[in-house]
Design a protein around this motif. Structure first.
Motif, mmCIF file in Angstrom:
data_model
loop_
_atom_site.group_PDB
_atom_site.id
_atom_site.type_symbol
_atom_site.label_atom_id
_atom_site.label_comp_id
_atom_site.label_asym_id
_atom_site.label_seq_id
_atom_site.Cartn_x
_atom_site.Cartn_y
_atom_site.Cartn_z
ATOM 1 N N ILE A 172 41.432 97.829 129.781
ATOM 2 C CA ILE A 172 40.878 98.029 128.438
ATOM 3 C C ILE A 172 39.576 98.814 128.514
ATOM 4 N N ARG A 173 38.808 98.623 129.576
ATOM 5 C CA ARG A 173 37.586 99.413 129.748
ATOM 6 C C ARG A 173 37.939 100.889 129.935
ATOM 7 N N ARG A 174 38.945 101.145 130.741
ATOM 8 C CA ARG A 174 39.367 102.531 130.975
ATOM 9 C C ARG A 174 39.893 103.162 129.689
ATOM 10 N N PHE A 175 40.615 102.376 128.904
ATOM 11 C CA PHE A 175 41.135 102.859 127.629
ATOM 12 C C PHE A 175 39.986 103.221 126.681
ATOM 13 N N TYR A 176 38.991 102.341 126.548
ATOM 14 C CA TYR A 176 37.854 102.617 125.660
ATOM 15 C C TYR A 176 37.119 103.891 126.083
ATOM 16 N N ARG A 177 36.910 104.048 127.359
ATOM 17 C CA ARG A 177 36.187 105.240 127.822
ATOM 18 C C ARG A 177 36.995 106.507 127.525
ATOM 19 N N GLN A 178 38.316 106.438 127.740
ATOM 20 C CA GLN A 178 39.157 107.596 127.473
ATOM 21 C C GLN A 178 39.138 107.958 125.992
ATOM 22 N N ILE A 179 39.179 106.961 125.119
ATOM 23 C CA ILE A 179 39.134 107.200 123.675
ATOM 24 C C ILE A 179 37.792 107.820 123.272
ATOM 25 N N LEU A 180 36.695 107.246 123.765
ATOM 26 C CA LEU A 180 35.365 107.757 123.411
ATOM 27 C C LEU A 180 35.202 109.212 123.839
ATOM 28 N N GLU A 181 35.672 109.534 125.032
ATOM 29 C CA GLU A 181 35.513 110.903 125.522
ATOM 30 C C GLU A 181 36.447 111.865 124.801
ATOM 31 N N ASP A 182 37.680 111.409 124.501
ATOM 32 C CA ASP A 182 38.607 112.278 123.770
ATOM 33 C C ASP A 182 38.099 112.588 122.366
ATOM 34 N N LEU A 183 37.469 111.612 121.733
ATOM 35 C CA LEU A 183 36.934 111.804 120.386
ATOM 36 C C LEU A 183 35.551 112.456 120.402
ATOM 37 N N GLU A 184 35.049 112.731 121.605
ATOM 38 C CA GLU A 184 33.728 113.355 121.797
ATOM 39 C C GLU A 184 32.623 112.542 121.129
ATOM 40 N N ILE A 185 32.698 111.234 121.354
ATOM 41 C CA ILE A 185 31.649 110.316 120.895
ATOM 42 C C ILE A 185 30.741 110.012 122.082
ATOM 43 N N ASP A 186 29.485 110.419 121.983
ATOM 44 C CA ASP A 186 28.540 110.120 123.060
ATOM 45 C C ASP A 186 28.365 108.609 123.195
ATOM 46 N N TYR A 187 28.307 108.131 124.415
ATOM 47 C CA TYR A 187 28.203 106.688 124.629
ATOM 48 C C TYR A 187 27.215 106.377 125.746
ATOM 49 N N TRP A 188 26.758 105.155 125.718
ATOM 50 C CA TRP A 188 25.927 104.599 126.777
ATOM 51 C C TRP A 188 26.715 103.525 127.525
ATOM 52 N N ALA A 189 26.403 103.372 128.786
ATOM 53 C CA ALA A 189 26.847 102.188 129.516
ATOM 54 C C ALA A 189 25.818 101.097 129.267
ATOM 55 N N VAL A 190 26.283 99.896 128.959
ATOM 56 C CA VAL A 190 25.383 98.769 128.678
ATOM 57 C C VAL A 190 25.535 97.741 129.797
ATOM 58 N N PHE A 191 24.406 97.332 130.361
ATOM 59 C CA PHE A 191 24.397 96.319 131.416
ATOM 60 C C PHE A 191 23.617 95.118 130.907
ATOM 61 N N GLY A 192 24.294 93.977 130.795
ATOM 62 C CA GLY A 192 23.662 92.787 130.232
ATOM 63 C C GLY A 192 23.733 91.597 131.163
ATOM 64 N N ARG A 193 22.875 90.640 130.893
ATOM 65 C CA ARG A 193 22.786 89.415 131.702
ATOM 66 C C ARG A 193 22.666 88.226 130.767
ATOM 67 N N GLU A 194 23.397 87.157 131.043
ATOM 68 C CA GLU A 194 23.409 85.999 130.158
ATOM 69 C C GLU A 194 22.041 85.340 130.073
ATOM 70 N N LYS A 195 21.752 84.815 128.902
ATOM 71 C CA LYS A 195 20.426 84.286 128.593
ATOM 72 C C LYS A 195 19.973 83.216 129.580
ATOM 73 N N ARG A 196 20.846 82.266 129.894
ATOM 74 C CA ARG A 196 20.430 81.114 130.703
ATOM 75 C C ARG A 196 20.456 81.396 132.206
ATOM 76 N N LEU A 197 20.715 82.664 132.584
ATOM 77 C CA LEU A 197 20.572 83.072 133.982
ATOM 78 C C LEU A 197 19.211 83.706 134.240
ATOM 79 N N GLY A 198 18.400 83.783 133.200
ATOM 80 C CA GLY A 198 17.082 84.386 133.348
ATOM 81 C C GLY A 198 17.091 85.846 132.942
ATOM 82 N N PRO A 199 15.916 86.428 132.750
ATOM 83 C CA PRO A 199 15.829 87.810 132.263
ATOM 84 C C PRO A 199 16.311 88.822 133.289
#
Length: 674
Positions: free
Chosen positions: A332-359
């Motif tokens: 599904i990640r590969r599908f989303y990236r392919q769709i975003l690039e085919d539609l020429e929608i600029d995107y960011w990669a987001v890297f997140g960490r769960e709240k209770r694991l600390g900042p």
């Protein structure tokens, strides 16, 4: 006269000096009490020491990790014996032990050793051990339990890391964690929240680090605590001696591309992607790219299923999964990236960490730092939207993210190319090489959350009492919104019981530990909003059980406790040393209207209302009679903040006590029949 005075003075001085010497000797014998030792002696049990020693060594293409655990636990009380005189090992540790020795050092000087053959019994060598929770024999108050065991783990290079805190639920006079490795690896570490610097020994043959803390108070943790938010901890990682610090460009080129770059090895099905896309878009192919994205995303939400990753499908193209009408968390990640690039929608990669694991640490990119990797893009209005990949049995709406990420810091990484993108920058081909960007832009953002006005459960019950049949039927409206909608839908989908609305509500009852008070007989409608805050509304009809009881032909008992089942924050700990870090604040609202076919008199309704407020929570309870034949009950429980400081736990207890008092009310309704 002067001589006599001189003699008397001399004698007095001698007496004074002797007195001072006597008292100084006496005072030197007085022990100054150590408050921490007093705490230990007053505890049910405490550690004289607790040591964990870890050694890493190369083992072919992997690394072998030896973990040695050594501790001495003093048991002070009978409760300490009942709670802590046990050998506790996880299933993994029990199946990878190399040696173990457990001794009870008796207060009278004798020693009793645990026979480990009694602990590790199995019918055959192929049988695996489960979790070990074995009572240590002959332990009495005043004894010391000495524990020593060693087990092993095999790790990949990416797993050579550790988050170290030295706390346990009991006080410890000294706790240590040591790391040892050969000269082919280096150890990078960083202390947080004033964790003390380690003792380091490094020479031509080894690196040895000892992390140590003294006089640690016991900390009992629960699922809402965040120890890294408040207490000292340390991160370390082992890397090749010639390695450099990882950059965000490295993270994008390796970690993000590995998870999201589409495959083009599966030529048989790869062309199906274009045909599927044309069919879904239809006449909308000339509409805005954001509208097209919405159509394609909704098609997946409506008609596709999620499953776990299968090793045999790792190199399959997007077209393969589209034809199968299913995805897994990788495809599904590969599908989303392919769709975003085919539609020429600029995107960011987001890297997140769960709240209770600390900042998240922006400056030291740690192994294992990111539990969540997804996409972000700006919509036509310039607002940032998030595209979170679906998980097993759960499908996220556009702009819906896991609740553990609410109000946390995340890192946005946007790729840049000096030249036009080539095919190898879009797909993984036969060379199996990942794409590489020329540069990246990095930004730290706060991921959005929602407050108690958007995170809520709202239940409305409108019921009618049949005096002749002595039954109560009702119309029911159940609405969840925000984070509560995300969590409950995720749970129900995980049970795979959300295809039928009746099963949906059965799951709700099971999840909340409720009885069959609200028995759904017919579901009349259910509606899920695709827009934030993603409310889900269910309307139904059913029968009310156990809450309305006929005492005789003219008296009816109404049990409030059967109706009120709020999502209360637990407040069982008397002296927690850690605050509560909630994913979100929320409201839990119940409205109950009971209609009789005749006029009624309600006994016990006087002075029943509750209106309680504190700095972080509210509870309101109202009883009133509407017209001549209706009883109306309203119960509203609200948590106003997503952080409950430990200093306010008494207020939390008081808040929950208000709910308990309201639930204990028992109303008697007198029927005024002719």
């Amino acid at each position: 006269m002067n001589q006599l005075f001189s003699k008397n003075t001399m004698a007095s001085l001698i007496v004074i000096c002797l007195s001072l010497l006597f008292y100084s000797l006496k005072s030197s014998e007085v022990k100054i009490e150590d408050p921490f030792l007093t705490l230990c002696e007053n505890s049910d049990a405490y550690y004289l020491h607790s040591y964990t020693d870890v050694t890493y060594s190369k083992s072919w293409s992997r690394y072998k990790m030896y973990i040695s655990v050594n501790s001495k636990l003093v048991v002070n009380t009978t409760k300490g014996v009942e709670d802590y005189a046990f050998l506790n090992l996880s299933e993994y540790v029990s199946n990878h032990l190399k040696k173990i020795k457990i001794k009870t050092l008796k207060a009278n000087g004798s020693v009793v050793e645990l026979d480990s053959s009694l602990v590790f019994k199995r019918s055959s060598k192929r049988e695996k051990f489960g979790v070990i929770n074995y009572p240590i024999p002959a332990v009495e108050p005043g004894d010391t339990i000495e524990t020593n065991y060693v087990y092993t783990k095999y790790l990949q290079e990416s797993e050579l890391m550790g988050y170290v805190d030295l706390y346990s639920d009991l006080p410890s006079i000294n706790s240590q964690y040591t790391v040892k490795t050969g000269k082919d690896l280096i150890v990078r570490y960083k202390p947080y929240n004033n964790f003390p610097e380690p003792a380091v020994v490094a020479n031509d043959s080894m690196i040895y680090l000892q992390f140590s803390m003294d006089k640690l108070k016991g900390i009992v943790k629960n699922d809402l605590n965040c120890l890294p938010c408040e207490k000292p901890y340390l991160y370390y990682a082992l890397e090749n001696s010639d390695s450099e610090l990882k950059t965000w460009k490295d993270v994008y080129n390796i970690e993000f591309n590995f998870l999201t770059q589409p495959m083009s090895l599966d030529y048989e099905r790869s062309s199906y992607y274009k045909r599927w896309k044309r069919r879904v878009l239809g006449t909308a192919k000339d509409s805005s790219k954001f509208y097209q994205l919405k159509l394609l995303h909704n098609e997946v939400l409506t008609n596709f299923k999620m499953q776990q990753v299968k090793e045999s499908e790792l190199i399959k193209s997007t077209g393969y999964f589209l034809k199968e009408q299913r995805f897994d968390p990788l495809s599904i990640r590969r599908f989303y990236r392919q769709i975003l690039e085919d539609l020429e929608i600029d995107y960011w990669a987001v890297f997140g960490r769960e709240k209770r694991l600390g900042p998240i640490d922006m400056h030291l990119i740690r192994k294992g730092e990111f539990g969540h990797i997804f996409f972000a893009y700006e919509n036509e209005k310039g607002h940032l939207n998030f595209l979170y990949p679906h998980e097993d049995f759960f499908m996220y709406q556009v702009d819906e993210i896991p609740t553990q990420l609410y109000d946390t810091e995340a890192v946005l990484v946007k790729p840049y190319f000096n030249e036009k993108k080539k095919r190898k920058d879009k797909f993984i081909d036969r060379d199996l090489e990942l794409a590489e960007v020329d540069s990246v832009a990095v930004e730290v953002i706060n991921l959005p959350g929602m407050n108690y006005n958007h995170n809520y459960i709202n239940q409305s019950i409108y019921s009618k009492v049949d005096i002749k049949k002595k039954t109560t039927i009702f119309k029911y409206r159940f609405k969840v919104s925000g984070g509560m909608s995300t969590e409950l839908r995720s749970f129900f989908n995980m049970l795979n019981e959300n295809e039928e609305a009746s099963n949906y509500y059965d799951s709700l009852i099971e999840f909340e530990g409720d009885d069959n008070t609200i028995q759904i007989d017919t579901v009349t409608s259910r509606i899920l909003s695709n827009d934030r805050p993603f409310s889900y509304t269910l309307s139904a009809e059913g029968t009310l059980n156990n809450a309305v009881t006929f005492l005789n032909d003219s008296l009816v008992s109404v049990s409030i406790d059967k109706l009120i089942q709020h999502r209360e924050l637990e407040s069982s700990s008397d002296n927690s040393k850690l605050s509560y870090y909630l994913d979100y604040s929320y409201s839990d609202i119940l409205t109950f209207n009971l209609e009789f076919p005749c006029a009624i008199e309600v006994l016990g309704i006087e002075d029943s209302n509750v209106d309680f407020e504190s700095g972080f929570g509210e509870y309101a309870f109202k009883l009133k009679k509407n017209h001549d034949n209706q009883l109306n009950i309203q119960s509203h429980y609200r948590v106003l903040n997503n952080l409950i400081p430990k200093e306010q736990f008494e207020d939390l207890k008081t808040l929950n006590e208000q709910v308990k008092n309201a639930k204990n009310k028992r109303l008697i309704v007198k029927l005024k029949t002719k």
